[in-house]
Design an enzyme around this catalytic site. Structure first.
Site, PDB file in Angstrom:
ATOM      1  N   GLY A   9       0.826  -1.206   0.000  1.00 23.78           N
ATOM      2  CA  GLY A   9       0.000   0.000   0.000  1.00 23.78           C
ATOM      3  C   GLY A   9       0.856   1.249   0.000  1.00 23.78           C
ATOM      4  N   ALA A  10       1.962   1.191  -0.741  1.00 23.10           N
ATOM      5  CA  ALA A  10       2.970   2.252  -0.669  1.00 23.10           C
ATOM      6  C   ALA A  10       2.880   3.254  -1.812  1.00 23.10           C
ATOM      7  CB  ALA A  10       4.367   1.639  -0.641  1.00 23.10           C
ATOM      8  N   GLY A  13      -0.724   7.868   0.329  1.00 21.84           N
ATOM      9  CA  GLY A  13      -1.083   7.974   1.728  1.00 21.84           C
ATOM     10  C   GLY A  13       0.015   7.597   2.701  1.00 21.84           C
ATOM     11  N   ILE A  14      -0.375   6.863   3.749  1.00 19.93           N
ATOM     12  CA  ILE A  14       0.543   6.473   4.820  1.00 19.93           C
ATOM     13  C   ILE A  14       1.709   5.655   4.269  1.00 19.93           C
ATOM     14  CG2 ILE A  14       0.773   5.060   6.904  1.00 19.93           C
ATOM     15  CD1 ILE A  14      -2.136   5.787   7.530  1.00 19.93           C
ATOM     16  N   GLY A  15       1.416   4.733   3.352  1.00 21.62           N
ATOM     17  CA  GLY A  15       2.461   3.874   2.814  1.00 21.62           C
ATOM     18  C   GLY A  15       3.533   4.650   2.089  1.00 21.62           C
ATOM     19  N   SER A 130      -6.527   0.102  13.057  1.00 25.75           N
ATOM     20  CA  SER A 130      -7.224   1.375  13.215  1.00 25.75           C
ATOM     21  C   SER A 130      -8.100   1.343  14.456  1.00 25.75           C
ATOM     22  CB  SER A 130      -8.101   1.662  11.995  1.00 25.75           C
ATOM     23  OG  SER A 130      -8.932   2.785  12.224  1.00 25.75           O
ATOM     24  N   TYR A 156     -15.161  -2.737   7.546  1.00 21.84           N
ATOM     25  CA  TYR A 156     -13.845  -2.142   7.774  1.00 21.84           C
ATOM     26  C   TYR A 156     -13.419  -2.305   9.228  1.00 21.84           C
ATOM     27  CZ  TYR A 156     -10.073   1.299   7.865  1.00 21.84           C
ATOM     28  OH  TYR A 156      -8.854   1.912   8.013  1.00 21.84           O
TER      29      TYR A 156
END
Length: 273
Positions: A9-10, A13-15, A130, A156
């Protein structure tokens, strides 16, 4: 010693923020994403290796594990960061509810396929969870694919709870063999993780609300801290973290028997031992 760091997931966003913060000339950084354009762009900017994999297709996850296993003699950090909130209930090509597969089942498969290398490398495995597990989850171990009842938010929340249970059981099974696992809450981050969700969720996490949210770099802080510090000294493996500190998940998320059940059922779903 040079390390190999893999972040899923890079591409955004966060990744992507974590990859930027972890880019070190002495290490091998590997970014994994679904979008060829975005993933290549991140890799080029950081002079990192990259692989493409869509976690809605477990065959691609198996292919990714094989490529990573073949190319890298060791993997020191595996950050299972890919995930997101989806919209209406949808099945993947593998027949699983999409939120469950992308957020839990695919990273579970990737980790277990790489487990021998992770053990040999005494690796750190970081799972992006989360606080949604606390406020959204309506957990039923007998309905992981949400056949009986579905809502995007509950799916989720359940998947983020899965991330914590997976961390607990991964540590129980492989902690004595050298693996150090942790889950973490990044905070409410303005990123693209809700791109496939319903209109209400898109609004909650959309551009108008982002001014009140953390930046991706702020959200990635705990991930980077876990990846760059010493497990057993700077942090305790098998725990759930927020803001670089141990946080308390729900009672359900701390249930060791439930963690074992989830592992066994996940393994059966993806046909791994």
């Amino acid at each position: 010693m040079s390390r190999t760091i893999v972040i899923t997931g890079a591409s955004d966003g966060i990744g992507a923020a974590a990859a930027t913060m972890l880019a070190n000339p002495g290490d091998t950084l590997v970014v994994v994403g679904r979008s060829a354009q975005k993933t290549q762009a991140v890799a080029k900017e950081l002079e990192a290796d990259f692989f493409l994999a869509d976690f809605t297709d477990l065959a691609q996850v198996r292919g990714l594990a094989e490529k990573l296993g073949n190319k890298y003699p060791r993997i020191d950090v595996l950050a299972n960061n890919a995930g997101g909130i989806m919209g209406a209930r949808e099945l993947t090509v593998d027949g699983h509810e999409k939120t469950f597969q992308v957020n839990h089942l695919a990273p579970f498969l990737l980790t277990t396929l790489l487990i021998e290398k992770l053990v040999a490398s005494r690796a750190t495995v970081i799972n992006t969870s989360s606080m949604a597990h606390r406020i959204m989850a309506k957990y039923d171990i007998d309905d992981l694919d949400a056949v009986k009842k579905y809502s995007a938010n509950a799916a989720y929340g359940n998947a983020k709870l899965d991330n914590i249970l997976f961390t607990i059981e991964l540590q129980r099974r492989y902690g004595d063999h050298g693996v150090s696992a942790a889950a973490f809450h990044p905070g409410v981050v303005g990123s693209g993780f809700s791109a496939e969700s319903n209109r209400v969720t898109k609004f909650m996490y959309g551009s108008l609300m982002r001014r009140f949210m953390l930046t991706p770099a702020q959200g990635a802080d705990t991930l980077v801290w876990l990846a760059t510090t010493v497990p057993g000294e700077d942090w305790e493996p098998g725990k759930y973290y927020a803001k670089r500190k141990v946080a308390t998940p729900t009672r359900t998320a701390q249930d060791p028997a439930l963690a074992r059940q989830l592992w066994d059922r996940s393994a059966a779903m993806v046909a791994v031992k």
